[in-house]
Structure formats: structure tokens, C-alpha cells
Design an enzyme around this catalytic site. Structure first.
Site, PDB file in Angstrom:
ATOM      1  N   HIS A  94       0.850  -1.194   0.000  1.00  0.00           N
ATOM      2  CA  HIS A  94       0.000   0.000   0.000  1.00  0.00           C
ATOM      3  C   HIS A  94       0.890   1.249   0.000  1.00  0.00           C
ATOM      4  O   HIS A  94       1.947   1.253   0.641  1.00  0.00           O
ATOM      5  CB  HIS A  94      -0.926  -0.005   1.223  1.00  0.00           C
ATOM      6  CG  HIS A  94      -1.985   1.046   1.127  1.00  0.00           C
ATOM      7  ND1 HIS A  94      -1.727   2.356   1.439  1.00  0.00           N
ATOM      8  CD2 HIS A  94      -3.281   0.982   0.712  1.00  0.00           C
ATOM      9  CE1 HIS A  94      -2.841   3.061   1.226  1.00  0.00           C
ATOM     10  NE2 HIS A  94      -3.790   2.247   0.786  1.00  0.00           N
ATOM     11  N   GLU A 164      -4.168   2.076  -7.519  1.00  0.00           N
ATOM     12  CA  GLU A 164      -4.569   3.091  -6.565  1.00  0.00           C
ATOM     13  C   GLU A 164      -3.697   4.333  -6.730  1.00  0.00           C
ATOM     14  O   GLU A 164      -2.623   4.438  -6.113  1.00  0.00           O
ATOM     15  CB  GLU A 164      -4.431   2.512  -5.147  1.00  0.00           C
ATOM     16  CG  GLU A 164      -5.371   3.171  -4.201  1.00  0.00           C
ATOM     17  CD  GLU A 164      -5.498   2.439  -2.872  1.00  0.00           C
ATOM     18  OE1 GLU A 164      -6.625   2.109  -2.519  1.00  0.00           O
ATOM     19  OE2 GLU A 164      -4.486   2.228  -2.205  1.00  0.00           O
TER      20      GLU A 164
HETATM   21  P1  PGA Z   1      -9.813   5.834   0.346  1.00  0.00           P
HETATM   22  O1  PGA Z   1      -8.547   4.901   0.608  1.00  0.00           O
HETATM   23  O2  PGA Z   1     -10.936   4.956  -0.128  1.00  0.00           O
HETATM   24  O3  PGA Z   1     -10.098   6.468   1.687  1.00  0.00           O
HETATM   25  O4  PGA Z   1      -9.417   6.818  -0.686  1.00  0.00           O
HETATM   26  C1  PGA Z   1      -8.229   3.861  -0.253  1.00  0.00           C
HETATM   27  C2  PGA Z   1      -6.948   3.202   0.187  1.00  0.00           C
HETATM   28  O5  PGA Z   1      -5.997   3.906   0.575  1.00  0.00           O
HETATM   29  O6  PGA Z   1      -6.824   1.966   0.143  1.00  0.00           O
END
Ligand code: PGA
Length: 254
Positions: A94, A164
Site C-alpha cells: 500500500h 490506486e
Molecule cells: P480511500 O482509501 O478509499 O479512503 O481513498 C483507499 C486506500 O488507501 O486503500
């Protein structure tokens, strides 16, 4: 379309086990109504055991794992320890771990390798810090290729890639969700890399999901127009009502 995969990433929330259990109860109850959506909740490590007693229909996930199975790694939790309490899905790499804990592409590769070799499902997060213009930043491909260095074709089907973009994560100042169209173009780019590495059939088996400010109102567009195989949900997964609405929205296009 395959079963959408909706993952709750609770990050370092909520503050107490009592609140965690309450939240998990709400999610379990709501999610049980949607058989056509695969739901995973990834809480902080110390809530896993308590949540294991609550979550039945919803799978238990972890937010990280060490690559070693045991040994001198103070503060770490191994894939084998996670496996022993029923965890099969693990978020790896992440952006918050890359940023705050100094996780490198090489560390992420070792984790992906260990998890896949032991029949687990790594959810590998990749994404750029900034996007200038419409081009897909090279870092997305570089992160993916390094994470998959030395990974065999026969195990890759268990992989999940979470695209992401960091600028889209709700806690980042000025965050805004990506567009379904951009997410789709990035998915095609990721698939192309996977096809180059493993061939078409193996690449098609890998699920590619989107994360970054997913809410009940944009979940369906990401899955439908964006053709994403699911979503990684941070902030909105801490509200069981809103998280269930995301599951509901995903079920309507499944
Ligand atoms: P968010 O976070 O949905 O609050 O944008 C997603 C993540 O960091 O996995």
C-alpha cells in the site's frame, strides 16, 4: 462479468476492539444479502481474531504480511501466522506503507512471492504520486514488473492488482477520485504488461481493482464503465451503511 471483489481497508482504524466488532457486525449483516459480490475486510492485525468470530460470509483479510514464515523480525506478522487464523487475502505494498514505513519494490516482491507460493492472495497496490496530462505514468508499470519479478505463471492467477493513484486517496489533501475512463485505460495497460509476462490466459485470470475515494455513488461507474473487477475502499469502509451501499451498487452490475 466475474463476481466483483470489494475490499475494506480499515487502515489504523477504529481505535478500539469494541468499535471494530460493531462495525464488522454491521458489514457482515449487510453483506450477507449480496451473494454475487465477494467481500473482504482487512482490519488492523490485533482485531483479526475477534473479527474472525464475527465474519462468516465476509472474508478476513490482512493489511500486510512479512515474507518470512517465522524468525527474528520484531513487530512483524508472518503469512503462516495469518494463514493459521484463516486469512487468505493480504494487501501488499500500500502506498502508505511505501511512504511511511519505507517499503521498497524489492520488499513487496518478496511478500508477493511468499504469499503466492503458499496459496494465498496478495492484493498488490500500485499507483503514481501525481498524474500530469493523460499519459499513464511509467511508475505504474515499473512497480508491477518489480513486484512480479521471478513469479511463476502457474501461481499468478491468484494475484489481485489494486490500481490506486496516490492523489486519489481520500486522506491526501486535494484528493479526487480518478475517472472510470482513466481507470479503464490503466487496467488495459496493466493487462498488457501481464500478457507480456505470462501470456493472455494467465493475464486474464488476474483481477484488477481500483482504489482511491471510492464511494457508493462512484462504485458502479468504476465497475461498469471502468470495467474494474472490484474496489479497494478506505475511508468509506469505516461506515457500515456506506460500505453496504457500495456492495449494493456493485451487485447491480454483477
Ligand atoms: P480511500 O482509501 O478509499 O479512503 O481513498 C483507499 C486506500 O488507501 O486503500
Amino acid at each position: 462479468m466475474r463476481k466483483p471483489l470489494i475490499i475494506a481497508n480499515w487502515k489504523m482504524n477504529p481505535p478500539t476492539v469494541k468499535e471494530a466488532v460493531l462495525l464488522a457486525h454491521g458489514i457482515e449483516r449487510g453483506a450477507s444479502r449480496y451473494r454475487n459480490v465477494e467481500v473482504i475486510v482487512a482490519p488492523p492485525f490485533h482485531f483479526l481474531m475477534s473479527l474472525g468470530r464475527v465474519l462468516k460470509r465476509v472474508h478476513l483479510g490482512a493489511q500486510d504480511s512479512a515474507w518470512a514464515e517465522a524468525g527474528p523480525y520484531t513487530g512483524e506478522v508472518s503469512w503462516l501466522q495469518l494463514q493459521s487464523i484463516g486469512v487468505r487475502h493480504v494487501i501488499v505494498g500500500h502506498s502508505e506503507r511505501r511512504l511511511h514505513m519505507g517499503e521498497t519494490d524489492d520488499m513487496i516482491q518478496k511478500k508477493v512471492d511468499a504469499l503466492l507460493r503458499h496459496g494465498m492472495t496478495p492484493i498488490v497496490c500500485i499507483g503514481e504520486r501525481m498524474r500530469i496530462g493523460n499519459d499513464i505514468p511509467a511508475v505504474v508499470g515499473d512497480q508491477l514488473k518489480t513486484a512480479l519479478n521471478g513469479i511463476a505463471r502457474r501461481v499468478v492467477k491468484n494475484l489481485v492488482v489494486a490500481y490506486e493513484p496516490i492523489w486519489a486517496i481520500s486522506t491526501v489533501p486535494g484528493a479526487r477520485p480518478d475517472t472510470p475512463d482513466n481507470a479503464f485505460r490503466t487496467k488495459v495497460y496493466i493487462q498488457k504488461i501481464l500478457t507480456g509476462l505470462y501470456g493472455r490466459a494467465a493475464a486474464q485470470a488476474v483481477r484488477i481493482i481500483y482504489g482511491g475515494s471510492v464511494r457508493s455513488e462512484n462504485a458502479a461507474p468504476f465497475l461498469k464503465e471502468g470495467k474494474m473487477d472490484g474496489a479497494l475502499v478506505g475511508g468509506a469502509s469505516l461506515d457500515s451503511g456506506e460500505f453496504i451501499r457500495i456492495i449494493h451498487a456493485s451487485s447491480t452490475i454483477a
